[in-house]
Design a protein around this motif. Structure first.
Motif, mmCIF file in Angstrom:
data_model
loop_
_atom_site.group_PDB
_atom_site.id
_atom_site.type_symbol
_atom_site.label_atom_id
_atom_site.label_comp_id
_atom_site.label_asym_id
_atom_site.label_seq_id
_atom_site.Cartn_x
_atom_site.Cartn_y
_atom_site.Cartn_z
ATOM 1 N N GLU A 107 -11.196 13.297 1.610
ATOM 2 C CA GLU A 107 -12.165 12.286 2.051
ATOM 3 C C GLU A 107 -11.592 10.876 1.955
ATOM 4 O OE1 GLU A 107 -16.619 12.818 1.110
ATOM 5 O OE2 GLU A 107 -15.547 13.833 -0.487
ATOM 6 N N ILE A 108 -10.638 10.676 1.057
ATOM 7 C CA ILE A 108 -10.145 9.322 0.814
ATOM 8 C C ILE A 108 -9.221 8.882 1.944
ATOM 9 C CG2 ILE A 108 -8.700 7.918 -0.704
ATOM 10 C CD1 ILE A 108 -9.826 9.530 -3.034
ATOM 11 N N ALA A 109 -9.604 7.791 2.595
ATOM 12 C CA ALA A 109 -8.824 7.296 3.723
ATOM 13 C C ALA A 109 -7.597 6.536 3.232
ATOM 14 C CB ALA A 109 -9.695 6.371 4.555
ATOM 15 N N GLU A 110 -6.629 6.444 4.102
ATOM 16 C CA GLU A 110 -5.438 5.664 3.789
ATOM 17 C C GLU A 110 -5.544 4.320 4.486
ATOM 18 O OE1 GLU A 110 -2.896 6.262 1.699
ATOM 19 O OE2 GLU A 110 -4.188 7.916 1.132
ATOM 20 N N PRO A 111 -4.996 3.268 3.878
ATOM 21 C CA PRO A 111 -5.013 1.987 4.573
ATOM 22 C C PRO A 111 -4.199 2.056 5.857
ATOM 23 C CG PRO A 111 -3.690 1.861 2.580
ATOM 24 C CD PRO A 111 -4.373 3.188 2.562
ATOM 25 N N GLN A 112 -4.573 1.179 6.815
ATOM 26 C CA GLN A 112 -3.889 1.197 8.104
ATOM 27 C C GLN A 112 -2.390 0.893 7.925
ATOM 28 O OE1 GLN A 112 -5.061 -1.761 11.090
ATOM 29 N NE2 GLN A 112 -5.873 -0.056 12.288
ATOM 30 N N VAL A 113 -2.102 -0.066 7.071
ATOM 31 C CA VAL A 113 -0.701 -0.431 6.844
ATOM 32 C C VAL A 113 -0.304 0.028 5.446
ATOM 33 C CG1 VAL A 113 0.927 -2.347 6.732
ATOM 34 C CG2 VAL A 113 -1.032 -2.456 8.303
ATOM 35 N N VAL A 114 0.641 0.972 5.363
ATOM 36 C CA VAL A 114 1.082 1.456 4.060
ATOM 37 C C VAL A 114 2.217 0.542 3.590
ATOM 38 C CG1 VAL A 114 2.101 3.392 2.819
ATOM 39 C CG2 VAL A 114 0.480 3.812 4.668
ATOM 40 N N PRO A 115 2.057 -0.061 2.397
ATOM 41 C CA PRO A 115 3.087 -0.971 1.910
ATOM 42 C C PRO A 115 4.434 -0.264 1.741
ATOM 43 C CG PRO A 115 1.115 -1.062 0.554
ATOM 44 C CD PRO A 115 0.963 0.108 1.454
ATOM 45 N N ALA A 116 5.508 -1.034 1.982
ATOM 46 C CA ALA A 116 6.857 -0.464 1.859
ATOM 47 C C ALA A 116 7.095 -0.005 0.425
ATOM 48 C CB ALA A 116 7.884 -1.522 2.250
ATOM 49 N N GLY A 117 7.736 1.117 0.258
ATOM 50 C CA GLY A 117 8.074 1.605 -1.079
ATOM 51 C C GLY A 117 6.926 2.320 -1.769
ATOM 52 N N ALA A 118 5.809 2.485 -1.060
ATOM 53 C CA ALA A 118 4.661 3.149 -1.686
ATOM 54 C C ALA A 118 4.878 4.655 -1.731
ATOM 55 C CB ALA A 118 3.410 2.832 -0.893
ATOM 56 N N ASP A 119 4.281 5.288 -2.731
ATOM 57 C CA ASP A 119 4.342 6.742 -2.850
ATOM 58 C C ASP A 119 2.928 7.236 -2.536
ATOM 59 O OD1 ASP A 119 4.288 9.352 -3.637
ATOM 60 O OD2 ASP A 119 5.361 9.017 -5.530
ATOM 61 N N PRO A 120 2.677 7.636 -1.296
ATOM 62 C CA PRO A 120 1.297 7.943 -0.889
ATOM 63 C C PRO A 120 0.610 8.971 -1.785
ATOM 64 C CG PRO A 120 2.770 7.915 1.007
ATOM 65 C CD PRO A 120 3.617 7.830 -0.203
ATOM 66 N N LEU A 121 1.331 10.002 -2.215
ATOM 67 C CA LEU A 121 0.689 11.046 -3.010
ATOM 68 C C LEU A 121 0.279 10.512 -4.382
ATOM 69 C CD1 LEU A 121 -0.218 13.957 -3.065
ATOM 70 C CD2 LEU A 121 2.019 14.570 -4.022
ATOM 71 N N ALA A 122 1.232 9.794 -5.002
ATOM 72 C CA ALA A 122 0.923 9.228 -6.327
ATOM 73 C C ALA A 122 -0.226 8.232 -6.231
ATOM 74 C CB ALA A 122 2.170 8.536 -6.886
ATOM 75 N N ASP A 123 -0.203 7.438 -5.170
ATOM 76 C CA ASP A 123 -1.267 6.444 -5.002
ATOM 77 C C ASP A 123 -2.622 7.112 -4.784
ATOM 78 O OD1 ASP A 123 0.675 4.588 -5.290
ATOM 79 O OD2 ASP A 123 0.766 3.997 -3.180
ATOM 80 N N ARG A 124 -2.611 8.227 -4.050
ATOM 81 C CA ARG A 124 -3.865 8.963 -3.822
ATOM 82 C C ARG A 124 -4.463 9.447 -5.139
ATOM 83 N NH1 ARG A 124 -4.851 12.995 1.090
ATOM 84 N NH2 ARG A 124 -5.190 11.429 2.671
ATOM 85 N N LEU A 125 -3.576 9.886 -6.022
ATOM 86 C CA LEU A 125 -4.069 10.361 -7.321
ATOM 87 C C LEU A 125 -4.737 9.220 -8.077
ATOM 88 C CD1 LEU A 125 -1.089 12.634 -8.459
ATOM 89 C CD2 LEU A 125 -3.293 13.338 -7.496
ATOM 90 N N VAL A 126 -4.126 8.046 -7.997
ATOM 91 C CA VAL A 126 -4.716 6.877 -8.673
ATOM 92 C C VAL A 126 -6.068 6.562 -8.042
ATOM 93 C CG1 VAL A 126 -4.463 4.406 -9.112
ATOM 94 C CG2 VAL A 126 -2.480 5.904 -9.313
ATOM 95 N N HIS A 127 -6.108 6.579 -6.712
ATOM 96 C CA HIS A 127 -7.363 6.233 -6.030
ATOM 97 C C HIS A 127 -8.447 7.265 -6.322
ATOM 98 C CE1 HIS A 127 -4.641 3.844 -3.141
ATOM 99 N NE2 HIS A 127 -5.075 3.084 -4.118
ATOM 100 N N ARG A 128 -8.046 8.528 -6.428
ATOM 101 C CA ARG A 128 -9.053 9.543 -6.741
ATOM 102 C C ARG A 128 -9.593 9.329 -8.157
ATOM 103 N NH1 ARG A 128 -8.261 16.053 -6.432
ATOM 104 N NH2 ARG A 128 -6.923 15.660 -8.217
ATOM 105 N N ALA A 129 -8.682 8.972 -9.059
ATOM 106 C CA ALA A 129 -9.131 8.700 -10.430
ATOM 107 C C ALA A 129 -10.037 7.476 -10.455
ATOM 108 C CB ALA A 129 -7.915 8.478 -11.328
#
Lengths: 119, 187
Positions: free
Chosen positions: B108-130
């Motif tokens: 359900e959690i959307a991703e931002p339109q622009v993903v910042p350089a060097g980001a780890d999408p999976l790790a960031d998703r875990l943070v956002h879910r928390a």
């Protein structure tokens, strides 16, 4: 990586979709009234100050005008009263002068025998 | 990473905001649009991380700037503007979250339109879910602390809370986040 660093990295600022500022401007043009609160407020403030100064300056003048008018009316009333009294006195004097003339006795002559005959 | 928050308090930029504010107050729409461009990233980020919904975040950000336009006569300085935007956006996010459920599952959690350089999408998703599992206020507090780099006293002022409440929310929120992230990492 520690949780603090992970949080900071996961919360990097993101840009809004393209054209965001133009959309805000377009919505503003549709919905918001023109901005002019500052000058209007300044004008109304100056108008309030001017009205207060005018009231302070004009107040004593208006009061003096009122007092003069009141005194004039009082003086006129006194004059009218004096004239009424004078008129009444004159009428009274006139009546006193005229009434004796009206009720004066008939001339001497035939009048005396008539009186004697009644007796 | 915390550059935007720091940049907004830079005297030269605050002066630029001050000049734009003066012009915008006189009805200059170009100046107002320039103000929007200068602050849209900060406002939108707070809204987007708060509600995790692109459409809703844009709606909140637009509402904030509409409200800013109506409040221009009361905003005196560039620093005041930055604080006003942060405060208004935070309260809008909290009000929105009171009536809407935040997506909690990864899908359900959307991703931002622009993903910042060097980001780890999976790790960031875990943070956002928390983060999504925190209460709206606790989430806002964590966001203001880690995204805007605000001190607890500044967060307390922004959200109209006591300093102790902010510290307590922050401590509890971070404990929950750390526990979840540690659990996720161990899987």
């Amino acid at each position: 990586m520690n949780p603090d660093a992970r949080l900071r990295r996961a919360l990097v600022p993101v840009d809004p979709p393209d054209g965001f500022a133009q959309r805000v401007r377009a919505r503003l043009a549709r919905e918001a009234p023109a901005v002019s609160p500052r000058p209007a407020r300044r004008v109304s403030r100056w108008m309030a100050i001017a009205a207060t100064v005018l009231a302070v300056l004009a107040g004593p003048l208006a009061y003096r005008e009122y007092e003069t008018r009141r005194e004039a009316l009082a003086a006129r009333a006194k004059v009218v009263l004096a004239l009424q009294i004078a008129s009444r006195e004159l009428n009274s004097a006139h009546r006193k002068v005229v009434r004796p003339m009206v009720t004066a006795p008939a001339p001497v002559g035939g009048g005396a025998s008539g009186r004697d005959g009644r007796r | 990473m915390n550059a935007p928050a720091t940049l907004l308090t830079h005297p030269a930029l605050a002066d630029r905001d001050q000049r734009l504010l003066l012009s915008a107050r006189q009805g200059d729409l170009d100046a107002f649009e320039a103000l929007v461009r200068r602050h849209q990233r900060k406002v939108y980020s707070l809204a987007w991380y708060g509600v995790r919904d692109e459409m809703l975040a844009e709606e909140i950000a637009q509402d904030v700037f509409m409200q800013l336009h109506a409040s221009l006569p009361r905003i005196e300085t560039g620093a005041h503007l930055a604080a006003w935007l942060r405060r208004t956006t935070s309260h809008r996010v909290i009000d929105t979250l009171r009536v809407r459920r935040l997506p909690r599952s990864l899908d359900e959690i959307a991703e931002p339109q622009v993903v910042p350089a060097g980001a780890d999408p999976l790790a960031d998703r875990l943070v956002h879910r928390a983060l999504a599992r925190l209460t709206p206020r606790a989430r806002l507090i964590v966001m203001l602390r880690y995204m805007d780099d605000l001190a607890p006293t500044e967060i307390a002022e922004t959200l109209d809370m006591s300093l102790n409440t902010v510290k307590s929310h922050l401590r509890r929120g971070l404990l929950v986040l750390r526990a979840r992230l540690t659990r996720e990492a161990a899987r």
